[in-house]
Scaffold this motif. Structure first.
Motif, mmCIF file in Angstrom:
data_model
loop_
_atom_site.group_PDB
_atom_site.id
_atom_site.type_symbol
_atom_site.label_atom_id
_atom_site.label_comp_id
_atom_site.label_asym_id
_atom_site.label_seq_id
_atom_site.Cartn_x
_atom_site.Cartn_y
_atom_site.Cartn_z
ATOM 1 N N HIS A 29 0.834 -1.207 0.000
ATOM 2 C CA HIS A 29 0.000 0.000 0.000
ATOM 3 C C HIS A 29 0.869 1.258 0.000
ATOM 4 N N ASP A 30 1.900 1.263 0.833
ATOM 5 C CA ASP A 30 2.761 2.439 0.922
ATOM 6 C C ASP A 30 3.507 2.680 -0.392
ATOM 7 N N TYR A 31 3.922 1.590 -1.045
ATOM 8 C CA TYR A 31 4.596 1.712 -2.341
ATOM 9 C C TYR A 31 3.645 2.333 -3.363
ATOM 10 N N LEU A 32 2.434 1.799 -3.438
ATOM 11 C CA LEU A 32 1.452 2.311 -4.391
ATOM 12 C C LEU A 32 1.112 3.773 -4.096
ATOM 13 N N LEU A 33 0.897 4.076 -2.833
ATOM 14 C CA LEU A 33 0.546 5.440 -2.444
ATOM 15 C C LEU A 33 1.646 6.425 -2.814
ATOM 16 N N LYS A 34 2.871 6.057 -2.560
ATOM 17 C CA LYS A 34 3.989 6.947 -2.883
ATOM 18 C C LYS A 34 4.049 7.217 -4.380
ATOM 19 N N LYS A 35 3.820 6.176 -5.167
ATOM 20 C CA LYS A 35 3.846 6.355 -6.620
ATOM 21 C C LYS A 35 2.748 7.310 -7.076
ATOM 22 N N VAL A 36 1.502 7.043 -6.662
ATOM 23 C CA VAL A 36 0.400 7.865 -7.174
ATOM 24 C C VAL A 36 0.486 9.296 -6.645
ATOM 25 N N GLN A 37 1.006 9.462 -5.431
ATOM 26 C CA GLN A 37 1.190 10.821 -4.920
ATOM 27 C C GLN A 37 2.203 11.601 -5.740
ATOM 28 N N SER A 38 3.182 10.913 -6.300
ATOM 29 C CA SER A 38 4.204 11.592 -7.110
ATOM 30 C C SER A 38 3.641 12.069 -8.441
ATOM 31 N N TRP A 39 2.460 11.576 -8.806
ATOM 32 C CA TRP A 39 1.817 11.987 -10.060
ATOM 33 C C TRP A 39 0.606 12.882 -9.810
ATOM 34 N N GLN A 40 0.449 13.382 -8.621
ATOM 35 C CA GLN A 40 -0.738 14.164 -8.237
ATOM 36 C C GLN A 40 -0.972 15.332 -9.190
ATOM 37 N N THR A 41 -2.231 15.500 -9.603
ATOM 38 C CA THR A 41 -2.631 16.632 -10.429
ATOM 39 C C THR A 41 -3.897 17.241 -9.837
ATOM 40 N N PHE A 43 -6.756 17.404 -11.175
ATOM 41 C CA PHE A 43 -7.970 16.665 -11.546
ATOM 42 C C PHE A 43 -7.939 15.226 -11.030
ATOM 43 N N MET A 44 -7.121 14.997 -10.019
ATOM 44 C CA MET A 44 -6.889 13.649 -9.486
ATOM 45 C C MET A 44 -7.065 13.670 -7.969
ATOM 46 N N THR A 45 -7.874 12.737 -7.458
ATOM 47 C CA THR A 45 -8.109 12.619 -6.015
ATOM 48 C C THR A 45 -7.642 11.251 -5.547
ATOM 49 N N ILE A 46 -6.862 11.239 -4.470
ATOM 50 C CA ILE A 46 -6.378 9.982 -3.882
ATOM 51 C C ILE A 46 -7.168 9.725 -2.602
ATOM 52 N N ARG A 47 -7.672 8.514 -2.461
ATOM 53 C CA ARG A 47 -8.517 8.185 -1.320
ATOM 54 C C ARG A 47 -7.996 6.967 -0.576
ATOM 55 N N GLU A 48 -7.746 7.123 0.705
ATOM 56 C CA GLU A 48 -7.437 5.989 1.571
ATOM 57 C C GLU A 48 -8.678 5.642 2.381
ATOM 58 N N VAL A 49 -8.684 4.429 2.947
ATOM 59 C CA VAL A 49 -9.877 3.909 3.610
ATOM 60 C C VAL A 49 -9.485 3.407 5.002
ATOM 61 N N PRO A 50 -9.742 4.176 6.061
ATOM 62 C CA PRO A 50 -9.344 3.750 7.399
ATOM 63 C C PRO A 50 -9.905 2.381 7.794
ATOM 64 N N GLU A 51 -11.142 2.090 7.346
ATOM 65 C CA GLU A 51 -11.759 0.803 7.703
ATOM 66 C C GLU A 51 -11.157 -0.371 6.929
ATOM 67 N N LEU A 52 -10.479 -0.081 5.841
ATOM 68 C CA LEU A 52 -9.812 -1.094 5.018
ATOM 69 C C LEU A 52 -8.447 -0.509 4.639
ATOM 70 N N PRO A 53 -7.525 -0.481 5.613
ATOM 71 C CA PRO A 53 -6.352 0.390 5.514
ATOM 72 C C PRO A 53 -5.366 0.073 4.399
ATOM 73 N N THR A 54 -5.414 -1.114 3.812
ATOM 74 C CA THR A 54 -4.489 -1.373 2.708
ATOM 75 C C THR A 54 -5.118 -1.105 1.344
ATOM 76 N N ALA A 55 -6.381 -0.714 1.318
ATOM 77 C CA ALA A 55 -7.032 -0.343 0.054
ATOM 78 C C ALA A 55 -6.596 1.054 -0.372
ATOM 79 N N LEU A 56 -6.656 1.300 -1.670
ATOM 80 C CA LEU A 56 -6.300 2.609 -2.210
ATOM 81 C C LEU A 56 -7.144 2.858 -3.457
ATOM 82 N N LEU A 57 -7.724 4.060 -3.549
ATOM 83 C CA LEU A 57 -8.488 4.454 -4.726
ATOM 84 C C LEU A 57 -7.954 5.761 -5.282
#
Length: 384
Positions: A29-41, A43-57
């Motif tokens: 999850h941390d690897y994926l999050l770091k990658k997508v955060q590096s491409w932040q624009t 028109f792009m929203t990153i969503r984490e899910v506290p109830e399902l902490p390894t999910a990423l949207l």
């Protein structure tokens, strides 16, 4: 081209080294999050899910949206000790991406990177899903209402790698691609004793043997042969000495059908057989049948035909029609609620999925990405 072959290869190799089991994919999850955060624009929203902490949207706002297109990748691995001798083998003992989820994630990251630099016409949601191999991650995500409001796709797409296909070949069908599955667990409980006095005991081993044999009639005599099904027992545990009849025998297996109705029929038949054998042998037989999120992967016919027509007509895409398989995949749960399509992606290996020696042909990565990206872009040009 904003996404290079080297990019996708790097994603795949780095992810391959850090396999993690269902609902424990924290490093992934941390690897994926770091990658997508590096491409932040903007028109792009990153969503984490506290109830399902390894999910990423990740959600991309479309420039002229007509629909919301979803793309899903599973992220967990298997409890297998890798035996590939690759220089980027798993660094986690007893865990391996032996089902190709490293491939799935790499293509999803490539699609994310592409749309971060080319705003899509339609809204796009990328879903990095935990717990596909077990613990029903798709079902958990849906029941947590992750796909509500602006986060609900109108249609969902995803891939599963296939060693039996040439690298980069895409394959699917309009209809049911994968079976629905249920985990079968059975405890046959009797009264043990000395093997020399079988008339004084209630033998769970004899009952278990009768049950295993009779379960074969669930398919051969209880299912339409055109539809088919599978009941297989994979483990038997019982007894501890050659001259002692035990009190209990434990069995585990799998039940599979190409239709949800067929799966329910088979599960009901198994319970009836167990009840009958228990009564006839003066035993208690406890049956657990859990389908979780592993429902049939039923491709939406209209969406699948649209995808098949596009890929068949594009000379740059290697495509072939698939045959239904008894493979299980929890994307089936999401497709029961949101229409969509799953495809095979050929990875050209002599070793099967879930093998400790699975070693995919990385030529599949770029060709797979290009085919999927081009279809998604094409889909956004369509009016319905």
């Amino acid at each position: 081209m904003t996404v290079s072959e080297a990019d996708i290869q790097t994603f795949r190799r780095e992810l391959h080294q850090i396999p993690e089991l269902a609902l424990a994919e924290f490093q992934t999850h941390d690897y994926l999050l770091k990658k997508v955060q590096s491409w932040q624009t903007d028109f792009m929203t990153i969503r984490e899910v506290p109830e399902l902490p390894t999910a990423l949207l990740v959600r991309f706002e479309g420039s002229h949206p007509k629909r919301t297109i979803g793309y899903r990748s599973d992220i967990d691995a298997l409890p297998i000790t890798e035996d590939t001798q690759l220089p980027f083998s798993s660094i986690h003992d007893g865990r391996m991406h032996a089902c190709g989820h490293d491939v799935h994630m790499s293509l999803a990251l490539a699609i994310t990177k592409y749309f971060s630099e080319h705003q899509p016409e339609d809204h796009v949601i990328i879903f990095f899903q935990p717990a596909e191999e077990e613990k029903s991650g798709g079902k958990l995500a849906y029941e947590l209402n992750l796909f509500e409001g602006q986060w609900r796709p109108d249609e969902f797409y995803g891939i599963h790698d296939q060693p039996d296909l040439p690298a980069g070949t895409l394959s699917t069908l309009a209809g049911t691609l994968f079976a629905g599955t249920a985990e079968l667990k059975v405890d046959v409980i009797g009264q043990g004793g000395h093997a020399a006095y079988p008339h004084l005991v209630h033998d769970p081993i004899v009952g278990a043997a009768e049950l295993i044999t009779t379960l074969q009639t669930v398919v051969s005599r209880g299912v339409d042969p055109i539809e088919g099904g599978v009941v297989s027992i994979g483990t038997i545990q019982g007894g501890f000495a050659n001259n002692v009849i035990p009190d209990r025998v434990h069995l585990e297996g799998t039940v599979r059908s190409m239709t949800l109705a067929g799966l329910k029929t088979m599960m009901a038949r198994i319970q009836k057989i167990a009840d009958g054998i228990a009564l006839a042998n003066d035993l208690t037989i406890e049956v657990s049948l859990e389908s979780g999120s592993y429902l049939p992967v039923e491709n939406d016919p209209k969406l699948a035909e649209n995808l098949i027509n596009y890929m068949t007509e594009d000379d740059n895409i290697n495509f072939e029609l698939a045959k239904p398989a008894m493979t299980g995949e929890d994307f089936g749960y999401l497709l029961q609620h949101i229409p969509g399509v799953m495809l095979w992606l050929g990875v050209n290996d002599s070793h099967p999925l879930h093998s400790a020696k699975l070693n995919i042909d990385e030529a599949a990565l770029m060709s797979g990405f290009l085919a999927l990206k081009s279809f998604l872009v094409y889909r956004m040009t369509q009016g319905d």
